[in-house]
Each structure stands twice: as structure tokens, then as C-alpha cells.
Design a protein around this motif. Structure first.
Motif, PDB file in Angstrom:
ATOM      1  N   GLY A   1      51.833  74.983  20.366  1.00  0.00           N
ATOM      2  CA  GLY A   1      52.673  75.727  19.442  1.00  0.00           C
ATOM      3  C   GLY A   1      51.966  76.156  18.164  1.00  0.00           C
ATOM      4  O   GLY A   1      52.566  76.778  17.292  1.00  0.00           O
ATOM      5  N   VAL A   2      50.684  75.839  18.021  1.00  0.00           N
ATOM      6  CA  VAL A   2      49.929  76.187  16.819  1.00  0.00           C
ATOM      7  C   VAL A   2      48.846  77.196  17.192  1.00  0.00           C
ATOM      8  O   VAL A   2      48.041  76.963  18.095  1.00  0.00           O
ATOM      9  N   MET A   3      48.810  78.332  16.490  1.00  0.00           N
ATOM     10  CA  MET A   3      47.779  79.330  16.728  1.00  0.00           C
ATOM     11  C   MET A   3      46.474  78.805  16.143  1.00  0.00           C
ATOM     12  O   MET A   3      46.356  78.612  14.937  1.00  0.00           O
ATOM     13  N   VAL A   4      45.487  78.502  17.013  1.00  0.00           N
ATOM     14  CA  VAL A   4      44.235  77.900  16.557  1.00  0.00           C
ATOM     15  C   VAL A   4      43.081  78.893  16.508  1.00  0.00           C
ATOM     16  O   VAL A   4      42.123  78.701  15.766  1.00  0.00           O
ATOM     17  N   VAL A   5      43.163  79.975  17.302  1.00  0.00           N
ATOM     18  CA  VAL A   5      42.095  80.980  17.304  1.00  0.00           C
ATOM     19  C   VAL A   5      42.721  82.361  17.329  1.00  0.00           C
ATOM     20  O   VAL A   5      43.666  82.620  18.078  1.00  0.00           O
ATOM     21  N   ARG A   6      42.179  83.260  16.501  1.00  0.00           N
ATOM     22  CA  ARG A   6      42.615  84.652  16.501  1.00  0.00           C
ATOM     23  C   ARG A   6      41.386  85.537  16.592  1.00  0.00           C
ATOM     24  O   ARG A   6      40.434  85.364  15.837  1.00  0.00           O
ATOM     25  N   SER A   7      41.412  86.477  17.523  1.00  0.00           N
ATOM     26  CA  SER A   7      40.346  87.462  17.659  1.00  0.00           C
ATOM     27  C   SER A   7      40.929  88.828  17.333  1.00  0.00           C
ATOM     28  O   SER A   7      41.993  89.191  17.846  1.00  0.00           O
ATOM     29  N   THR A   8      40.226  89.567  16.482  1.00  0.00           N
ATOM     30  CA  THR A   8      40.696  90.892  16.098  1.00  0.00           C
ATOM     31  C   THR A   8      39.552  91.894  16.169  1.00  0.00           C
ATOM     32  O   THR A   8      38.384  91.534  16.043  1.00  0.00           O
ATOM     33  N   GLU A   9      39.944  93.155  16.373  1.00  0.00           N
ATOM     34  CA  GLU A   9      38.968  94.223  16.244  1.00  0.00           C
ATOM     35  C   GLU A   9      39.083  94.707  14.812  1.00  0.00           C
ATOM     36  O   GLU A   9      40.123  95.186  14.374  1.00  0.00           O
ATOM     37  N   GLY A  10      38.005  94.540  14.081  1.00  0.00           N
ATOM     38  CA  GLY A  10      38.021  94.881  12.667  1.00  0.00           C
ATOM     39  C   GLY A  10      37.422  96.238  12.385  1.00  0.00           C
ATOM     40  O   GLY A  10      37.413  97.137  13.233  1.00  0.00           O
ATOM     41  N   PHE A  11      36.876  96.373  11.221  1.00  0.00           N
ATOM     42  CA  PHE A  11      36.295  97.608  10.706  1.00  0.00           C
ATOM     43  C   PHE A  11      35.189  98.120  11.629  1.00  0.00           C
ATOM     44  O   PHE A  11      34.303  97.373  12.023  1.00  0.00           O
ATOM     45  N   ASN A  12      35.233  99.386  11.993  1.00  0.00           N
ATOM     46  CA  ASN A  12      34.236 100.044  12.849  1.00  0.00           C
ATOM     47  C   ASN A  12      34.012  99.316  14.176  1.00  0.00           C
ATOM     48  O   ASN A  12      32.884  99.221  14.654  1.00  0.00           O
ATOM     49  N   GLY A  13      35.059  98.765  14.749  1.00  0.00           N
ATOM     50  CA  GLY A  13      34.938  98.119  16.047  1.00  0.00           C
ATOM     51  C   GLY A  13      34.362  96.713  16.014  1.00  0.00           C
ATOM     52  O   GLY A  13      34.115  96.123  17.059  1.00  0.00           O
ATOM     53  N   GLN A  14      34.141  96.189  14.830  1.00  0.00           N
ATOM     54  CA  GLN A  14      33.612  94.818  14.703  1.00  0.00           C
ATOM     55  C   GLN A  14      34.599  93.832  15.296  1.00  0.00           C
ATOM     56  O   GLN A  14      35.806  93.979  15.149  1.00  0.00           O
ATOM     57  N   ARG A  15      34.102  92.822  15.984  1.00  0.00           N
ATOM     58  CA  ARG A  15      34.952  91.793  16.574  1.00  0.00           C
ATOM     59  C   ARG A  15      34.896  90.555  15.690  1.00  0.00           C
ATOM     60  O   ARG A  15      33.817  90.061  15.375  1.00  0.00           O
ATOM     61  N   ASP A  16      36.025  90.064  15.286  1.00  0.00           N
ATOM     62  CA  ASP A  16      36.103  88.895  14.421  1.00  0.00           C
ATOM     63  C   ASP A  16      36.843  87.765  15.126  1.00  0.00           C
ATOM     64  O   ASP A  16      37.844  88.001  15.804  1.00  0.00           O
ATOM     65  N   TRP A  17      36.369  86.531  14.950  1.00  0.00           N
ATOM     66  CA  TRP A  17      37.026  85.336  15.463  1.00  0.00           C
ATOM     67  C   TRP A  17      37.343  84.447  14.282  1.00  0.00           C
ATOM     68  O   TRP A  17      36.461  84.123  13.491  1.00  0.00           O
ATOM     69  N   LYS A  18      38.581  84.056  14.165  1.00  0.00           N
ATOM     70  CA  LYS A  18      38.997  83.160  13.086  1.00  0.00           C
ATOM     71  C   LYS A  18      39.546  81.884  13.706  1.00  0.00           C
ATOM     72  O   LYS A  18      40.438  81.933  14.554  1.00  0.00           O
ATOM     73  N   PHE A  19      38.979  80.765  13.292  1.00  0.00           N
ATOM     74  CA  PHE A  19      39.443  79.460  13.758  1.00  0.00           C
ATOM     75  C   PHE A  19      40.315  78.882  12.653  1.00  0.00           C
ATOM     76  O   PHE A  19      39.861  78.714  11.525  1.00  0.00           O
ATOM     77  N   ARG A  20      41.556  78.555  12.997  1.00  0.00           N
ATOM     78  CA  ARG A  20      42.514  78.122  11.995  1.00  0.00           C
ATOM     79  C   ARG A  20      42.855  76.658  12.203  1.00  0.00           C
ATOM     80  O   ARG A  20      43.207  76.245  13.285  1.00  0.00           O
ATOM     81  N   ASP A  21      42.749  75.883  11.138  1.00  0.00           N
ATOM     82  CA  ASP A  21      43.099  74.458  11.176  1.00  0.00           C
ATOM     83  C   ASP A  21      42.416  73.743  12.334  1.00  0.00           C
ATOM     84  O   ASP A  21      43.028  72.924  13.025  1.00  0.00           O
ATOM     85  N   SER A  22      41.162  74.084  12.580  1.00  0.00           N
ATOM     86  CA  SER A  22      40.428  73.456  13.674  1.00  0.00           C
ATOM     87  C   SER A  22      38.942  73.446  13.351  1.00  0.00           C
ATOM     88  O   SER A  22      38.464  74.230  12.552  1.00  0.00           O
ATOM     89  N   ALA A  23      38.246  72.547  13.977  1.00  0.00           N
ATOM     90  CA  ALA A  23      36.799  72.475  13.839  1.00  0.00           C
ATOM     91  C   ALA A  23      36.164  73.114  15.064  1.00  0.00           C
ATOM     92  O   ALA A  23      36.726  73.093  16.154  1.00  0.00           O
ATOM     93  N   VAL A  24      34.986  73.681  14.883  1.00  0.00           N
ATOM     94  CA  VAL A  24      34.253  74.285  15.983  1.00  0.00           C
ATOM     95  C   VAL A  24      32.951  73.507  16.127  1.00  0.00           C
ATOM     96  O   VAL A  24      32.218  73.312  15.160  1.00  0.00           O
ATOM     97  N   GLY A  25      32.685  73.040  17.321  1.00  0.00           N
ATOM     98  CA  GLY A  25      31.465  72.284  17.544  1.00  0.00           C
ATOM     99  C   GLY A  25      30.839  72.654  18.866  1.00  0.00           C
ATOM    100  O   GLY A  25      31.390  73.415  19.652  1.00  0.00           O
ATOM    101  N   PHE A  26      29.669  72.109  19.081  1.00  0.00           N
ATOM    102  CA  PHE A  26      28.922  72.380  20.299  1.00  0.00           C
ATOM    103  C   PHE A  26      28.414  71.056  20.846  1.00  0.00           C
ATOM    104  O   PHE A  26      28.089  70.143  20.093  1.00  0.00           O
ATOM    105  N   ASP A  27      28.330  70.965  22.151  1.00  0.00           N
ATOM    106  CA  ASP A  27      27.755  69.772  22.760  1.00  0.00           C
ATOM    107  C   ASP A  27      26.313  69.609  22.328  1.00  0.00           C
ATOM    108  O   ASP A  27      25.601  70.588  22.114  1.00  0.00           O
ATOM    109  N   GLN A  28      25.911  68.379  22.209  1.00  0.00           N
ATOM    110  CA  GLN A  28      24.530  68.066  21.853  1.00  0.00           C
ATOM    111  C   GLN A  28      23.795  67.682  23.131  1.00  0.00           C
ATOM    112  O   GLN A  28      24.217  66.788  23.847  1.00  0.00           O
ATOM    113  N   ASP A  29      22.712  68.389  23.421  1.00  0.00           N
ATOM    114  CA  ASP A  29      21.914  68.107  24.610  1.00  0.00           C
ATOM    115  C   ASP A  29      20.725  67.237  24.233  1.00  0.00           C
ATOM    116  O   ASP A  29      20.267  67.249  23.092  1.00  0.00           O
TER     117      ASP A  29
END
Length: 174
Positions: free
Chosen positions: A30-58
Motif C-alpha cells: 500500500g506504500v508507493m516505494v518507487v516512481r519512474s517518470t519521463e522528465g525533461f527532454n525524454g530523461q528517465r528519472d527513478w525516485k525511491f521513496r522512504d526506502s533504501a537502495v542497495g546492491f549485493d556484495q560479491d
């Protein structure tokens, strides 16, 4: 407007929806955590809301002649020396530009070095712009040689020109 949603659970609170023209929302619990939008001049934006973004460590497998770190699988890799130095640290980068980190840990003896830092493209060939990582000042860093100490090398991979730029941060102590 919200007309079609792709649901992922039986409760109706986890879904993907196009909430506006050129806007895609990912809603979890029920919580919007990621929003993707097409911005200025076709730029693609990703916004992470109230969340952390991480990557696996190899963890790379140590090899005295050629230790491979594969940033195509993730952007954080640990290399630990194992009773010897490394002649070639082979860095494989993905098809897109990005920032990548390798944590290099001395073993219990210390005094280990890396001779060559090599850059490879996403297909596995030597990077066309430079087959060697480019370091500030023109030469590879002198690693910390104290036993069990850690150095971190940050890479900026320019996928368009196939050049890896490296910047070391040295001597993290335990």
C-alpha cells in the motif's frame, strides 16, 4: 489516471500502476516505494521513496596470477589476498556507465600488492578506450601493506568510451 494495475499479491496492496502520463509507480504493501517518470527532454528519472537502495556484495576468488572482479554481476566486490600478491586484477564492467567499488583486504601477513589493474567491457574484451584502469596522477595506488588492513577503490566506468577511472581510499584499520 489509475485504470489498470498489475497486482502481485492477493491483498490488492502490491502492484505496478501507470498513475499519470509517463509515470510508473511500484506500490508495496500500500506504500508507493518507487516512481519512474519521463522528465525533461525524454530523461528517465527513478525516485525511491522512504526506502533504501542497495546492491549485493560479491566476493572475488583470489588467484595470484589473475583475480577477476565482475561488476556485471553487482557493483560491490571484496578481494582478500591469500598468501600472495596479485599480478592482474581483471575488472569486467557492464554495458552501462556507473560507479563501482572494490574492497581490497590484506591477509594476516600483509605486504601484498596488485601489479596491473585491467579493464574489460561487457562482452569480455579489453576496454576499447583503455585496457588499463586510469588512476588520478597517472599511476596505480600503493596499497596499504599492514596485515588485515583494507583499501577501497572506487571506479567510474564510462561505458560510451570504455574507460575505467579509479580513485583509491587507503588504510582502513581494524
Amino acid at each position: 489516471t489509475e485504470t489498470n494495475k498489475l497486482y502481485f499479491d492477493g491483498g490488492g496492496d502490491t502492484y505496478i500502476v501507470s498513475s499519470d502520463v509517463d509515470t510508473l509507480d511500484i506500490v508495496v504493501g500500500g506504500v508507493m516505494v518507487v516512481r519512474s517518470t519521463e522528465g525533461f527532454n525524454g530523461q528517465r528519472d527513478w525516485k525511491f521513496r522512504d526506502s533504501a537502495v542497495g546492491f549485493d556484495q560479491d566476493t572475488a576468488t583470489y588467484d595470484a596470477t589473475s583475480t577477476t572482479i565482475d561488476f556485471r554481476a553487482g557493483n560491490k566486490v571484496i578481494v582478500t589476498f591469500d598468501n600472495g600478491s596479485i599480478t592482474n586484477l581483471n575488472c569486467y564492467f557492464p554495458a552501462m556507465s556507473g560507479n563501482f567499488l572494490v574492497l581490497i583486504k590484506q591477509d594476516g601477513n600483509g605486504s601484498r600488492t596488485i601489479t596491473n589493474y585491467k579493464a574489460f567491457d561487457s562482452g569480455g574484451g579489453a576496454a576499447a578506450g583503455s585496457g588499463a584502469v586510469k588512476f588520478a596522477g597517472g599511476s596505480a595506488p600503493t596499497l596499504t601493506t599492514d596485515a588485515n588492513h583494507v583499501d577501497i577503490i572506487s571506479f567510474y566506468w564510462d561505458a560510451t568510451n570504455e574507460i575505467a577511472y579509479g580513485v583509491p581510499t587507503l588504510d582502513f584499520q581494524f
